[in-house]
Structures are given as structure tokens and as C-alpha cells.
Write an enzyme that holds these catalytic residues in place. Structure first.
Site, PDB file in Angstrom:
ATOM      1  N   HIS A   1      -3.471  -5.044   0.361  1.00 24.67           N
ATOM      2  CA  HIS A   1      -2.909  -5.472   1.649  1.00 24.67           C
ATOM      3  C   HIS A   1      -2.757  -6.987   1.712  1.00 24.67           C
ATOM      4  CE1 HIS A   1      -2.793  -1.665   3.908  1.00 24.67           C
ATOM      5  NE2 HIS A   1      -3.738  -1.313   3.046  1.00 24.67           N
TER       6      HIS A   1
ATOM      7  N   GLU B   1      -1.032  -8.565   3.817  1.00 24.49           N
ATOM      8  CA  GLU B   1      -0.846  -8.986   5.217  1.00 24.49           C
ATOM      9  C   GLU B   1      -2.142  -9.085   6.018  1.00 24.49           C
ATOM     10  OE1 GLU B   1      -1.275  -4.569   5.677  1.00 24.49           O
ATOM     11  OE2 GLU B   1      -0.850  -5.991   4.096  1.00 24.49           O
TER      12      GLU B   1
ATOM     13  N   CYS C   1       0.841  -1.196   0.000  1.00 30.49           N
ATOM     14  CA  CYS C   1       0.000   0.000   0.000  1.00 30.49           C
ATOM     15  C   CYS C   1       0.881   1.253   0.000  1.00 30.49           C
ATOM     16  CB  CYS C   1      -1.006  -0.046   1.145  1.00 30.49           C
ATOM     17  SG  CYS C   1      -2.371   1.129   0.942  1.00 30.49           S
TER      18      CYS C   1
END
Length: 188
Positions: free
Chosen positions: A172, A174, A87
Site C-alpha cells: 500500500h 498510499e 494491492c
């Protein structure tokens, strides 16, 4: 392996990357830029991860630590350190390599499909389709020489690779249930 990550706000951490690293016996170190922590020497790690944050790479007036962070990222890339940007982290890589970062025509928030642009013979084998979590209002042009890896209907540049060691992901990677709740709590 020595891994280090740059954290821009306390509520955006490694998420699902943390157990992946732990399973490989890696305990990453961190620089919490929001807390004024000093950056390490460039090139002193085997993997650098640049996390997200609600600020813009263009907000150097409001976040003066962005200037030395950009210098550190440039130096790390020049030293051949593998770099993963997520990001804001992808936007930082793009900016450091001479690409423009700007407002996306529309914010992209939530779970949305991402489509791979490959296969590319000299790049990471990005899947043809993946559903990923997004929380961003800005986008970037591709840096010179970058391979375009993925797009979404709301954002043309979702992923790119520069050389063999630098990958930027607008989405994202993660994301965990806890990280989504943290973003909702702090950025609603």
C-alpha cells in the site's frame, strides 16, 4: 492532467496519493464500484489508479462488477492509459493480463521490508529497500512480459511493470495513519 480512480470499498481511498495529485493541480474523478457507479469510457483519462479492497479478483460471483471492471482495465491498458494498481489493483492488472491470482502462503499484514530486484534499464527505478505497509492474503504470478520490480520475504511478487505505462504494487503506497486505522476498523 485527468486522473480517475476505481474504489472497491468505502474505507480504502487515495490516502497519500490525494495530496500528491492536489499539489499538481489534479482533482481526480472516481468510480465507486461498491456503490454501483458506472465506469467511464476507457481511454478518457491520463492516469488510472486501481485501489485495494478485501475481495479477491476471483470473486466475480459475489461481486459481479468485477467482470466489467476487468474489461475496463484491459481496454484502458490497450488504449495506452498509464495505470497504477495497488494491492487488489495490482492483482486486477495481473489477472487482466493473463496471470494467475491465488492465496499467498501466508497473509502479509503490517509494515514489512520490500526489496527491489533491479535496476532494470527499461523500468521504473524502484528503490533497493523500502519499508511498506501490507494488508493482503493473496498474490499473483507475473503477467507475460512483466518486469519484476520488488519482492518481500513473505511475497515474491511485490511490484511489477508492464511496458512503460503499467505498474502493479502489492503493498500500500498510499498509506496514511488514517488509512491504517480504517483498515484495522473494517478488516480486523
Amino acid at each position: 492532467m485527468r486522473s480517475h480512480y476505481l474504489q472497491h470499498v468505502p474505507f480504502e481511498g487515495l490516502g497519500a496519493i490525494s495530496p500528491w495529485l492536489e499539489a499538481r493541480g489534479v482533482t481526480p474523478t472516481a468510480t465507486r464500484l461498491y456503490a454501483g457507479e458506472a465506469l467511464p469510457a476507457p481511454g478518457g483519462t491520463d492516469l488510472l489508479i486501481l485501489l485495494g479492497g478485501p475481495m479477491s479478483v476471483n470473486d466475480e460471483t459475489f461481486h459481479p462488477w468485477l467482470r466489467p471492471e476487468k474489461e475496463f482495465v484491459r481496454a484502458s491498458i490497450a488504449a495506452g492509459v498509464p495505470v497504477l494498481g495497488i494491492c487488489l489493483g495490482a492483482q486486477l492488472i495481473a489477472s487482466c493480463l493473463g496471470a494467475r491470482v491465488r492465496r499467498n502462503p501466508e497473509p502479509e499484514i503490517g509494515w514489512h521490508p520490500v526489496t527491489g530486484t533491479g535496476p532494470h534499464p527499461d523500468a521504473f527505478p524502484f528503490p533497493s529497500h523500502v519499508r511498506a505497509f501490507h494488508w493482503h492474503g493473496e498474490t499473483f504470478d507475473l503477467p507475460p512480459g512483466a518486469i519484476h520490480l520488488a519482492r518481500s520475504s513473505a511475497c515474491e511478487n511485490q511490484a511489477f511493470q508492464v511496458g512503460r505505462r503499467v505498474i502493479g504494487l502489492q503493498f500500500h503506497l498510499e498509506t496514511t495513519p488514517e488509512s491504517v486505522q480504517s483498515l484495522v476498523t473494517h478488516c480486523a
